[in-house]
Each structure stands twice: as structure tokens, then as C-alpha cells.
Design a protein around this motif. Sequence first.
Motif: not given
Length: 157
Positions: A63-70, A109-112, A124-126, A140-144
Motif C-alpha cells: 500500500l502506498v504510504d506518504t512521507i512529507f518533508n516540511l 532529519l537532514y534527509g532520507y 536510510e535517515l540522515k 548520523c545515518t540510521m537504517t530503519i
Amino acid sequence: MATRIIALALVSAALLAAGVPARAAEIVQDPLATVEAEIATRCKSTIYGEDFADNVDFNNDRLVDTIFNLGAVNCDGVPGGLCGDVGCPHQFYIRVAEGGYFLAANADLYGYDMKQRFGNKVLELKANAASCGRDDSEYCTMTIRVRGARFETISKK
């Protein structure tokens, strides 16, 4: 006798607490409208960048989820005006099979990036170095991995 009354009171309190359901996440039909309404309370004028919303199945349930980058919002003439010292707010909405979405996570975050690992997508979160227990200036780079609505940290660098 007093010990017995205290014990009964504790058992009653435990049963009462167990019977109270946890507050369920609010289901919204249009997460874009929900996020834009929230931003409208903070900004008088907004311009949304092209990387404001990312529609992707990040929890591998088809199912398509959504990520919002404010951070992609120009708020009152300030590019990235909603960002702070530890990055920009990102909101992760998960789509449910019954219809609608719910806000599963918020993160500065600084990005993903989305990566493919062993047939599954992972985030992969920055993030700020403090997220990895450090106090240096590198991010920090975190893999989730996301399973259902649970975010599991695979690694931190």
C-alpha cells in the motif's frame, strides 16, 4: 488486614488500567490536506517544493504510504523556514487497508533515501549526530526497517 486491603487495591488498579484501551491513531483520508492545514497555522504564505511529498510503500505492505518533508516548504518567504538546528521535520503517514492514513512517526532529519535490502525497502535517515549517541558535527545515518507500523533500527553510523 491492612496488607490485604492494599493488595486488593493494587490488583483493582491494575485491572482497571488493563481495561482502558490505548488511544488509537487518528485516521485521515487525505494526509496532504492534513499536513497543509497544519502548515497554514504556522505560515501566512507557503510555497511547496517538488520534494515536499513522496508517495512510496516504505513499510512493504503493498500500500502506498506518504512521507512529507516540511523542509521543502518556503514559509513566509523563508526557504526551509520550518527547519531547526537538528534538521527539518518529516512526517511518515502509513496507509491502512481499510482506507485512510495515520501519522506513524515524526522526525527531524537532514534527509532520507529509500534503499532495497534483501528484497525489502528500508529507510536510510540522515539525522543529528546525537541520534547515534555522538556530539560531533557529522550527521548520523540510521537504517530503519518498517514492519506494519513499527519502526525498527537496523543500524546506526
